[in-house]
Design a protein around this motif. Sequence first.
Motif, PDB file in Angstrom:
ATOM      1  N   GLY A   1       0.831  -1.208   0.000  1.00 33.64           N
ATOM      2  CA  GLY A   1       0.000   0.000   0.000  1.00 33.64           C
ATOM      3  C   GLY A   1       0.862   1.255   0.000  1.00 33.64           C
TER       4      GLY A   1
ATOM      5  N   LEU B   1       0.418   5.638   0.979  1.00 31.78           N
ATOM      6  CA  LEU B   1      -0.427   6.756   1.409  1.00 31.78           C
ATOM      7  C   LEU B   1       0.397   8.031   1.519  1.00 31.78           C
TER       8      LEU B   1
ATOM      9  N   VAL C   1      -4.038   4.185  -0.377  1.00 33.80           N
ATOM     10  CA  VAL C   1      -4.869   4.435   0.803  1.00 33.80           C
ATOM     11  C   VAL C   1      -5.248   5.913   0.753  1.00 33.80           C
TER      12      VAL C   1
ATOM     13  N   LEU D   1      -6.597   4.476   6.645  1.00 32.26           N
ATOM     14  CA  LEU D   1      -6.282   3.138   7.171  1.00 32.26           C
ATOM     15  C   LEU D   1      -7.337   2.731   8.189  1.00 32.26           C
TER      16      LEU D   1
ATOM     17  N   PHE E   1      -9.274   1.890   0.835  1.00 37.74           N
ATOM     18  CA  PHE E   1      -8.204   1.323   0.000  1.00 37.74           C
ATOM     19  C   PHE E   1      -8.698   1.238  -1.433  1.00 37.74           C
TER      20      PHE E   1
END
Length: 323
Positions: free
Chosen positions: A5, A7, A37, A44, A49
């Motif tokens: 992931g 972010l 994200v 989170l 997502f």
Amino acid sequence: MKRFGVLTSGGDAPGMNAAIRAVVRSGIDQGWEAFGVEHGYQGLLTGEFRPMGPRDVSGIIQLGGTVLGSARSLEFKTEEGRRKAIRHLNQRGIEALVVIGGNGSQTGAYSLHQMGFPVVGVASTIDNDLVGSDITIGVDTALNIALEAIDRLKVTASSHERAFMIEVMGRNCGYLALMAGIAGGAEAICIPEFETSPETVADVIAKAYERGKKHALIVVAEGAKHGVIELEAYFKEHNERLGFDVRATTLGHVQRGGTPGAFDRLLGTRLGAMAVEQIAAGNFGVLVGQVKGTITATPHADIVDRVKPLDPKLFELANVLAK
Ligand code: ATP
């Protein structure tokens, strides 16, 4: 490794999108699935997502801000919040996370790492206060925006023989104000690291007037001990001794939203690609930044809770050049 992931967190910075693009495409090149994200650590906790393919990051390298969105999350600062975040990551089969952000974000990333989740940080903040990167994503563009505004104010200041006070971003760190002040030829610079009293600033302005200067510029960081409001009140009270009429301008969020320049696009790209290399090597709990011209991974343990000091010599130089 199958899924990872990415972010963006904290204040948005021009060049974050270049970093997202590099992380996503380099990760896919490794054969992994990429997940974005949304809204930083908040996403989170709320489970925001989205799968990201190479086309999802098309046409973003030239955009300021962050296409993933950013937010500040108080809940993530609690251990319970971080447990929830890790639960959501595990539920989706995400095995590693890239966190693009500044000091607070990297502290959060280190906390996740300490709780056993594999994290790699990417140094991105317009404040340039992160240890582990001599320069962070967004600084160069923000500095150029501040400078353009300063240059314009200088033109009108000269025409009317005025002094201008310009507030630039930097709550705890005066890097942006100091560099913009030096590059813009400011007469006085007020930053959190070095205290400059209103009397001293007034004195500098009065002397500039006596020396026959047609304008005077005062660059003030948001977090300076004596800020724009206090300085303005002081100047009003002591108007006759200044010579110049003083006007104040706050640049505010204008500094954040700019089109990333070449430097930030390249830095974002290189740091993003290096973050994926760290995941591939299994080197977690590190911040990827640029140190002495080289893209480097530094352990989070060595950089969190530390603030990069400003070089006092630069502050002295600014004062010398203001003559
Ligand atoms: P910038 O300085 O450019 O705004 P930043 O990353 O320093 O960027 P912050 O608002 O300080 O921005 O931090 C972003 C987020 O990181 C916070 O909203 C919070 O969720 C998380 N965070 C900050 N400090 C901590 C901490 N001590 N522990 C865990 N998480 C933290």
